[in-house]
Design an enzyme around this catalytic site. Sequence first.
Site, short mmCIF file in Angstrom:
data_model
loop_
_atom_site.label_atom_id
_atom_site.label_comp_id
_atom_site.label_asym_id
_atom_site.label_seq_id
_atom_site.Cartn_x
_atom_site.Cartn_y
_atom_site.Cartn_z
N GLU A 167 1.95 1.50 -3.52
CA GLU A 167 0.80 1.93 -4.32
C GLU A 167 0.56 3.44 -4.14
O GLU A 167 0.37 4.17 -5.12
CB GLU A 167 -0.44 1.16 -3.88
CG GLU A 167 -1.70 1.56 -4.61
CD GLU A 167 -2.92 0.83 -4.09
OE1 GLU A 167 -3.76 0.45 -4.92
OE2 GLU A 167 -3.04 0.64 -2.85
N SER B 17 15.91 14.13 1.30
CA SER B 17 16.88 13.16 1.76
C SER B 17 16.20 12.01 2.50
O SER B 17 15.28 12.24 3.28
CB SER B 17 17.89 13.83 2.69
OG SER B 17 18.76 12.86 3.25
N ARG C 129 0.83 -1.22 0.00
CA ARG C 129 0.00 0.00 0.00
C ARG C 129 0.86 1.26 0.00
O ARG C 129 0.49 2.27 -0.61
CB ARG C 129 -0.97 0.01 1.19
CG ARG C 129 -2.03 -1.05 1.09
CD ARG C 129 -2.92 -0.84 -0.14
NE ARG C 129 -3.89 -1.92 -0.23
CZ ARG C 129 -4.13 -2.61 -1.32
NH1 ARG C 129 -3.50 -2.35 -2.44
NH2 ARG C 129 -5.01 -3.57 -1.32
#
Length: 158
Positions: A94, A117, A91
């Site tokens: 995604e 960073s 997830r």
Amino acid sequence: MTHRLTKTDLGEVIRLTRFKRGLSWTKIAEAIGKDRVWTVAALLGQHPLSAQDASTVASLLDLDEEAVAVLQLAPYRGSGDVPAYDPTIYRFLEALSVYGPALKELIHEEFGDGIMSAINFQLDVQRRPDPAGDRVIVTFDGKFLDYSWRHTEQEALA
């Protein structure tokens, strides 16, 4: 040749031992005086611990001297699962595949040409109660690093 304990193997040992002993990640982090998220990542193999911190963790979890040494090794960073099969990790991938380009554009608009960073970085996870179901709040806090292009002396003088 004998089997050597890897950081990944040790991470699994730590997960199981912590669970069996009823120790929270927060308690372990407090014992070594480190951030909770950083501590979990380190104990799962993503950061090296100091000798003192490795010894403290070993005492809490009854780990041997080889584990103390492995905890201090510099890791090969990254989860290693490509593609990620764990639903929680998937997830995040995604969400970044959907929102990553938008985040990049907004960072560039706000800060200029550069990156956030992941070395000079903090991460936090919080729970927020909500009547429709509790919410997970994840905060990425990274230093902005601008791209510095080296120019010739002639270009710099122009």
